[in-house]
Design an enzyme around this catalytic site. Sequence first.
Site, short mmCIF file in Angstrom:
data_model
loop_
_atom_site.label_atom_id
_atom_site.label_comp_id
_atom_site.label_asym_id
_atom_site.label_seq_id
_atom_site.Cartn_x
_atom_site.Cartn_y
_atom_site.Cartn_z
N GLY A 56 69.71 30.31 61.46
CA GLY A 56 69.59 29.12 62.28
C GLY A 56 69.05 29.44 63.66
N CYS A 57 68.96 28.44 64.50
CA CYS A 57 68.41 28.64 65.85
C CYS A 57 69.29 29.56 66.69
CB CYS A 57 68.28 27.29 66.55
SG CYS A 57 67.06 26.20 65.81
#
Length: 305
Positions: A279-280
């Site tokens: 994910g980010c």
Amino acid sequence: CEEDVAKAMEKALDEGRIAGAVALHYPFPLGVATIGRVLTPGRGKPMIIASSTGTTAVGRVEAMVRNAIYGTAVAKSIGIENPTVGILNVDGAQMAFKGLGTLKEKGYPINFGASVRQDGGSILRGNDILAGAVDVCVADTLTGNVLMKMFSSFTTGGSYESMGWGYGPSVGEGWNRIISIISRASGAPVIAGALEYTARAAAGRLSEKVAAEIAEAKKAGLDAVLEGLAPKPAAAEEEVTAPPAEFTDEEIGGVDVLSIEDGVKVLWKEGIYAESSMGCTGPVIKVAEKHLERAEQILKEAGYI
């Protein structure tokens, strides 16, 4: 020659004629590292880098837990009474944070800082260290060493270190010598800063501060936490088949990247389809919304989050 200077330094330290020293090199034993200090460019705020040379433990995660404790002690020795601590988002960060969180739950008074990002948290990203979001940034030594060089020499294009306080004083369990490190690339401002940093740490009774922090952490179960974080011997890998695939619309964060695939297989064994993803803000395990609560409980009970 350098050998004569080194012997003179050792003798002066042994005899108590000096409280600390700054050196280009010192052969620290395993378990001892230095705690650097830089000036962050975003807001001009000093930040401690724990650690920058040497190593406080063989295992990366144990070293990061110890670095947090030692970095806190150094911060207190230079007058920061309740330093904020964050862990850089590198391999092992989530496991180190979990270990430190366990110590905090059991009474060790670590003061976790927060990211400048909207989602907060004590796991630091690049913008956090540029802004100096915390007083103490915890990392493994190799990463810390890179950060020291970047922060110290970015104004010169890397030709020499022009800013900051050097690689910092030495710390370790049972270690009572204050020997700070600079590099051959350190310019006059950094050398002057290193002398000041060392003098402040010595005046602030750094060795006593380290011993006190270790004692507090041990009362909170440090030895048990470190034992739990130690790498386990490799076992024969169990064959696990994934359940039928389904749409994964929820993410579970907080799993260390080194354990992410094992976490997925734990859920597979319980009949929950899961996928690993980046994910980010770091690695995540993706599951269907209907399984989210149960999946989080399984991962928590298995020690992954």
